[in-house]
Write an enzyme that holds these catalytic residues in place. Structure first.
Site, mmCIF file in Angstrom:
data_model
loop_
_atom_site.group_PDB
_atom_site.id
_atom_site.type_symbol
_atom_site.label_atom_id
_atom_site.label_comp_id
_atom_site.label_asym_id
_atom_site.label_seq_id
_atom_site.Cartn_x
_atom_site.Cartn_y
_atom_site.Cartn_z
ATOM 1 N N TYR A 62 20.558 -31.118 -40.755
ATOM 2 C CA TYR A 62 21.625 -30.134 -40.426
ATOM 3 C C TYR A 62 22.728 -31.212 -39.996
ATOM 4 C CZ TYR A 62 18.520 -26.197 -41.253
ATOM 5 O OH TYR A 62 17.534 -25.325 -41.881
ATOM 6 N N HIS A 113 10.059 -28.821 -44.576
ATOM 7 C CA HIS A 113 11.321 -28.231 -44.896
ATOM 8 C C HIS A 113 11.249 -28.070 -46.602
ATOM 9 C CE1 HIS A 113 15.802 -27.895 -44.119
ATOM 10 N NE2 HIS A 113 15.461 -26.877 -44.395
ATOM 11 N N PRO A 135 19.005 -14.275 -43.419
ATOM 12 C CA PRO A 135 18.717 -12.945 -43.515
ATOM 13 C C PRO A 135 20.024 -11.965 -43.751
ATOM 14 C CG PRO A 135 18.722 -13.527 -41.089
ATOM 15 C CD PRO A 135 18.763 -14.596 -41.969
ATOM 16 N N LEU A 136 21.075 -12.651 -43.514
ATOM 17 C CA LEU A 136 22.370 -11.887 -43.790
ATOM 18 C C LEU A 136 22.869 -12.366 -44.988
ATOM 19 C CD1 LEU A 136 23.816 -12.261 -40.121
ATOM 20 C CD2 LEU A 136 23.225 -10.019 -41.225
ATOM 21 N N ARG A 140 23.890 -15.122 -46.115
ATOM 22 C CA ARG A 140 24.631 -16.330 -45.635
ATOM 23 C C ARG A 140 26.049 -15.616 -45.403
ATOM 24 N NH1 ARG A 140 22.639 -21.835 -47.190
ATOM 25 N NH2 ARG A 140 20.483 -21.383 -48.217
ATOM 26 N N GLY A 141 26.019 -14.430 -44.934
ATOM 27 C CA GLY A 141 27.115 -13.711 -44.457
ATOM 28 C C GLY A 141 27.592 -12.947 -45.336
ATOM 29 N N PHE A 142 27.408 -12.886 -46.731
ATOM 30 C CA PHE A 142 27.806 -12.082 -47.551
ATOM 31 C C PHE A 142 27.529 -10.399 -47.370
ATOM 32 C CE2 PHE A 142 28.129 -10.056 -52.049
ATOM 33 C CZ PHE A 142 29.352 -10.574 -52.357
HETATM 34 N N1 LIG Z 1 14.640 -23.437 -44.627
HETATM 35 C C1 LIG Z 1 15.634 -23.497 -45.157
HETATM 36 O O1 LIG Z 1 15.546 -24.025 -46.462
HETATM 37 C C2 LIG Z 1 16.776 -22.861 -44.825
HETATM 38 C C3 LIG Z 1 17.926 -22.619 -45.451
HETATM 39 C C4 LIG Z 1 18.940 -22.023 -44.965
HETATM 40 C C5 LIG Z 1 19.128 -21.641 -43.727
HETATM 41 N N2 LIG Z 1 18.247 -21.868 -42.830
HETATM 42 C C6 LIG Z 1 17.980 -21.441 -41.304
HETATM 43 O O2 LIG Z 1 18.220 -20.271 -41.195
HETATM 44 C C7 LIG Z 1 19.186 -19.979 -40.381
HETATM 45 C C8 LIG Z 1 20.242 -18.734 -40.783
HETATM 46 O O3 LIG Z 1 20.515 -18.839 -42.315
HETATM 47 P P1 LIG Z 1 22.102 -19.205 -42.444
HETATM 48 O O4 LIG Z 1 22.827 -19.184 -41.495
HETATM 49 O O5 LIG Z 1 21.929 -19.723 -43.904
HETATM 50 O O6 LIG Z 1 22.646 -17.420 -43.125
HETATM 51 P P2 LIG Z 1 22.651 -15.952 -42.456
HETATM 52 O O7 LIG Z 1 22.152 -16.306 -41.315
HETATM 53 O O8 LIG Z 1 22.389 -14.919 -43.325
HETATM 54 O O9 LIG Z 1 24.403 -15.841 -42.241
HETATM 55 C C9 LIG Z 1 24.872 -16.643 -41.338
HETATM 56 C C10 LIG Z 1 26.449 -16.697 -41.792
HETATM 57 O O10 LIG Z 1 26.745 -15.330 -41.322
HETATM 58 C C11 LIG Z 1 27.702 -14.985 -40.554
HETATM 59 N N3 LIG Z 1 27.588 -14.072 -39.498
HETATM 60 C C12 LIG Z 1 26.481 -13.907 -38.493
HETATM 61 N N4 LIG Z 1 26.292 -12.775 -37.744
HETATM 62 C C13 LIG Z 1 27.299 -12.142 -38.158
HETATM 63 C C14 LIG Z 1 27.637 -10.969 -38.043
HETATM 64 N N5 LIG Z 1 27.034 -10.046 -37.166
HETATM 65 N N6 LIG Z 1 28.775 -10.463 -38.598
HETATM 66 C C15 LIG Z 1 29.561 -11.121 -39.668
HETATM 67 N N7 LIG Z 1 28.992 -12.484 -40.022
HETATM 68 C C16 LIG Z 1 28.106 -12.681 -39.251
HETATM 69 C C17 LIG Z 1 27.836 -16.486 -39.679
HETATM 70 O O11 LIG Z 1 29.260 -16.597 -39.366
HETATM 71 P P3 LIG Z 1 29.391 -17.031 -37.670
HETATM 72 O O12 LIG Z 1 28.646 -18.226 -37.381
HETATM 73 O O13 LIG Z 1 31.081 -17.443 -37.755
HETATM 74 O O14 LIG Z 1 29.121 -15.935 -37.057
HETATM 75 C C18 LIG Z 1 27.390 -17.182 -41.050
HETATM 76 O O15 LIG Z 1 28.417 -17.531 -41.864
HETATM 77 C C19 LIG Z 1 20.150 -21.431 -40.621
HETATM 78 O O16 LIG Z 1 21.075 -21.279 -39.446
HETATM 79 C C20 LIG Z 1 19.136 -22.281 -40.422
HETATM 80 O O17 LIG Z 1 18.415 -22.430 -39.439
HETATM 81 C C21 LIG Z 1 16.912 -22.346 -43.216
#
Ligand SMILES: NC(=O)c1ccc[n+]([C@@H]2O[C@H](COP(=O)([O-])OP(=O)(O)OC[C@H]3O[C@@H](n4cnc5c(N)ncnc54)[C@H](OP(=O)(O)O)[C@@H]3O)[C@@H](O)[C@H]2O)c1
Length: 342
Positions: free
Chosen positions: A65, A134, A214-215, A217-219
């Protein structure tokens, strides 16, 4: 399975049979350093502190990252709170700083050893609490790769082991080499590949599932409709097939039942998406810890509050068909995912 929430703090749950006790929701730190646009670093530091105050103790990073920058960013927070947090990092995806979009996978024991030393140095700590592979390289047997990870446990460099994007059969094979505390997979209303074989195997073995993105990716929060027009040029989501063009348009319509449930609970769409993931714990009788990523303290409060929402049978029925109707893959290249191997 989870201990009751205490006041404003979230409940706790154990990762694996002998793993750490963590807040039932973790914090994904990836977006602080890369992939989702520019970050206000001072704001992100406040987010880490706010999360800890709310009972979030599992902080998730990886060596790739920001190509090391995310681990370095976390170092002062780790130093200030070493005994209060469960620090998770990962190795196994190889990037080339001169070509940041390129990806390789490396599970060789010598590489694992070099990677952990580099992560420990960047994080400024002597031990990583949960160290994940990973991505799995099927060419390297788990006896070698997990065997090398087990040596790190014996040497006190890492406390517990995890895997990411593996199948149920792969989890079983790895777990036979050394106990695995947690598997990390994309798991959300939009992404249910993990339910093909991984979730059942994890439930049976007593391994926790840490649900990434879980979100969606924000969508799923409704905060963007089309990555192509709504997000900045370097945003990774512009490369993900499901978030642009006709796919995004079709997938946007899938949010209607999420909106309906949100209205019924006076909640946000994101809270319903997270509540659904939290409820997988009861559905599968296992530990499930979503790790939403956010850079904003206010959103941590909103996200953790979702762990207290219970969706009723009818609402779960509305949400059930969504994942099966999503248009477009999770990644531009799915070859390194568990879905590609089953
Ligand atoms: N093992 C793997 O291959 C892998 C792959 C991807 C991710 N990950 C891990 O999983 C974590 C979470 O996944 P992710 O960050 O990809 O996706 P996510 O948690 O599904 O979504 C993150 C996005 O949602 C937005 N967000 C968060 N809370 C919100 C809310 N309450 N209202 C509106 N928008 C919101 C964030 O923007 P803001 O930051 O602007 O709030 C960001 O753009 C990562 O940080 C990483 O540590 C692991």
């Amino acid at each position: 399975m989870t201990a009751e929430a205490d006041g404003g703090r979230i409940a706790t749950v154990r990762l694996g049979n002998d793993g750490p006790l963590v807040g039932v929701q973790g914090l994904g730190c990836m977006g602080i350093s890369e992939f989702y646009g520019a970050t206000d670093e001072a704001g992100a530091r406040k987010t880490l502190e706010a999360a800890l105050e709310l009972g979030v103790t599992l902080f998730d990073t990886a060596d790739i990252y920001g190509i090391g920058r995310n681990e370095e960013f976390l170092a002062p927070f780790v130093a200030a709170h070493r005994d209060e947090i469960t620090l998770a990092s990962k190795f196994g995806i190889v990037r080339d700083p001169d070509n940041p979009d390129s990806r390789g996978v490396n599970n060789d024991p010598a590489y694992i050893r070099r990677s952990v030393e580099a992560s420990l140095r960047r994080l400024g700590t002597e031990v990583i609490d949960l160290y994940y592979m990973h991505r799995h390289d099927p060419a390297v047997p788990f006896a070698e790769s997990v065997g090398a990870m087990a040596e790190l446990v014996a040497e006190g460099k890492v406390r517990h082991l995890g895997l990411s994007e593996v199948t149920g059969a792969e989890l079983r094979a790895a777990h036979a080499v050394h106990p695995i505390a947690a598997v990390q997979s994309e798991w959300s209303l939009f992404s249910r590949d993990a339910e093909r074989s991984l979730v059942g195997a994890a439930a049976e073995l007593g391994v926790a599932v840490v649900a990434y993105s879980p979100l969606g990716r924000g969508f799923l929060t409704g905060s963007f409709q089309d990555a192509g027009s709504d997000l900045s040029a370097g945003d990774f989501r512009r490369l993900q097939p499901r978030f642009s063009g006709d796919n995004a348009k079709a997938n946007g319509r899938l949010l209607d039942p999420v909106r309906k449930a949100a209205k019924a609970h006076d909640a946000t769409l994101g809270q319903i998406a997270l509540a659904w993931v939290h409820q997988r714990a009861a559905v599968h009788d296992m530990a499930v810890v979503p790790i939403p990523g956010t850079r904003r303290a206010s959103r941590v409060r909103e996200n953790t509050a979702a762990s207290r929402i219970t969706l009723d049978e009818l609402e779960l029925k509305w949400l059930e068909p969504i994942a099966g109707q999503v248009a477009g893959d999770r990644y531009p290249d799915m070859s390194a995912t568990s879905a590609a191997r089953e």
